[in-house]
Structures are given as C-alpha cells and as structure tokens.
Design a protein around this motif. Structure first.
Motif, PDB file in Angstrom:
ATOM      1  N   TYR A  57       0.835  -1.209   0.000  1.00 45.45           N
ATOM      2  CA  TYR A  57       0.000   0.000   0.000  1.00 45.45           C
ATOM      3  C   TYR A  57       0.871   1.260   0.000  1.00 45.45           C
ATOM      4  O   TYR A  57       0.629   2.188  -0.778  1.00 45.45           O
ATOM      5  N   ALA A  62      -1.693   6.172  -2.429  1.00 45.64           N
ATOM      6  CA  ALA A  62      -3.135   6.419  -2.509  1.00 45.64           C
ATOM      7  C   ALA A  62      -3.502   7.150  -3.799  1.00 45.64           C
ATOM      8  O   ALA A  62      -4.573   6.912  -4.367  1.00 45.64           O
ATOM      9  N   LEU A  97      -8.079  -2.582  -3.698  1.00 45.01           N
ATOM     10  CA  LEU A  97      -8.659  -1.854  -2.573  1.00 45.01           C
ATOM     11  C   LEU A  97      -9.255  -2.815  -1.551  1.00 45.01           C
ATOM     12  O   LEU A  97      -9.099  -2.629  -0.338  1.00 45.01           O
ATOM     13  N   CYS A 101      -8.037  -3.125   2.310  1.00 44.94           N
ATOM     14  CA  CYS A 101      -8.976  -2.866   3.407  1.00 44.94           C
ATOM     15  C   CYS A 101      -9.015  -3.993   4.428  1.00 44.94           C
ATOM     16  O   CYS A 101      -9.626  -3.854   5.486  1.00 44.94           O
ATOM     17  N   VAL A 112      -8.448   6.135   2.259  1.00 46.02           N
ATOM     18  CA  VAL A 112      -9.445   5.126   1.883  1.00 46.02           C
ATOM     19  C   VAL A 112     -10.855   5.625   2.190  1.00 46.02           C
ATOM     20  O   VAL A 112     -11.761   5.472   1.368  1.00 46.02           O
ATOM     21  N   LYS A 115     -12.630   7.636  -0.331  1.00 47.46           N
ATOM     22  CA  LYS A 115     -13.053   6.948  -1.551  1.00 47.46           C
ATOM     23  C   LYS A 115     -14.478   6.404  -1.439  1.00 47.46           C
ATOM     24  O   LYS A 115     -15.021   5.868  -2.407  1.00 47.46           O
TER      25      LYS A 115
END
Length: 147
Positions: A57, A62, A97, A101, A112, A115
């Motif tokens: 990540y 991002a 994603l 998560c 996140v 989004k």
C-alpha cells in the motif's frame, strides 16, 4: 535469490523475483511499472500478511489507486481508452482496494475513507461484470475499522 548447480557442475544464480522487486516496480515512475508490480505482488503476499500488505500500500500510493479507480469508472484523465481496458482497471482497483482494506489501519485511513463516494457510485452502476461482493467487503472493512 537462489543458487542452483547447473548441469555442468558449476554454480549459477537464478533470478527469482521477490517482494522487494515488486515494491520497486510499485514505486516506479510509469503506470505500466506499477500495474506490473500489482500483478506480480499477488505471488508474494498472503491475505493475512498485514505487514506485507502495508508495504505494498505504501509503495503503490493512494494517489495511484485513486487514479486507477477513476480511470476504471471512465472519469480519469485517460478515459478515452477502450471500455475493455476501463473494465480491467476497475476490476483491478476494486480487487486491490479490497485487499488493502483487510488491514484495519489502511481501511481507517483518510485516503481510503475519502473513496467512499466513489465506492458507492461503483456499487450503484452496472459495469458489465460482477463486483458487489468485493465492494461489500470494502465497505464492511472501512466501517468496522472506523467503529
């Protein structure tokens, strides 16, 4: 890296890609490098290895993930691309994603959480393939990490 004996009896080094090689690709300057890194990294990360997922990540960033999601939705700067490519980008961004998560710290991050409107828009649209399960996982993980 692995050392293997060749048939002639001498040692030779065989180049095996590693997680670090994938992280280098993910930090690359070109999107093609990052996409290749995302496809390769699945060989080196298990879904339960939160440390490795966090490294991925951090390497992806991002901003790239956001662009990939928007491009898949046909909203990116390069939305003039073919629909098949957009569908592939959307599927990849949702899969990635969803994997990110699974790490509560990532799911709770502002990057996140912001989004969520895009995620809800994807859930409300017909994109020609089945994505509701992944989207439900994403929303559940975000919600449970922020509880």
């Amino acid at each position: 890296m692995e050392i293997q004996a060749s048939s002639s009896g001498t040692s030779s080094q065989s180049q095996q890609p590693s997680l670090n090689d994938c992280l280098k690709l993910l930090r690359g300057e070109r999107d093609e490098q990052r996409l290749a890194g995302l496809l390769l990294v699945t060989k080196f990360c298990s879904k339960d290895d939160h440390g490795a997922i966090q490294k991925v990540y951090d390497a992806v960033g991002a901003q790239f993930l956001h662009r990939l999601l928007r491009t898949g939705m046909g909203k990116g700067e390069a939305d003039g691309g073919r629909k098949e490519n957009r569908d592939a980008y959307l599927q990849l961004s949702i899969t990635v994603l969803s994997a990110f998560c699974r790490v509560p710290e990532i799911a709770a991050s502002e990057d996140v959480v912001t989004k969520i409107p895009l995620i809800l828009e994807v859930m409300s649209q017909e994109y020609g393939f089945n994505i509701p399960v992944a989207m439900c996982v994403i929303t559940f993980m975000i919600a449970s990490s922020n509880a």
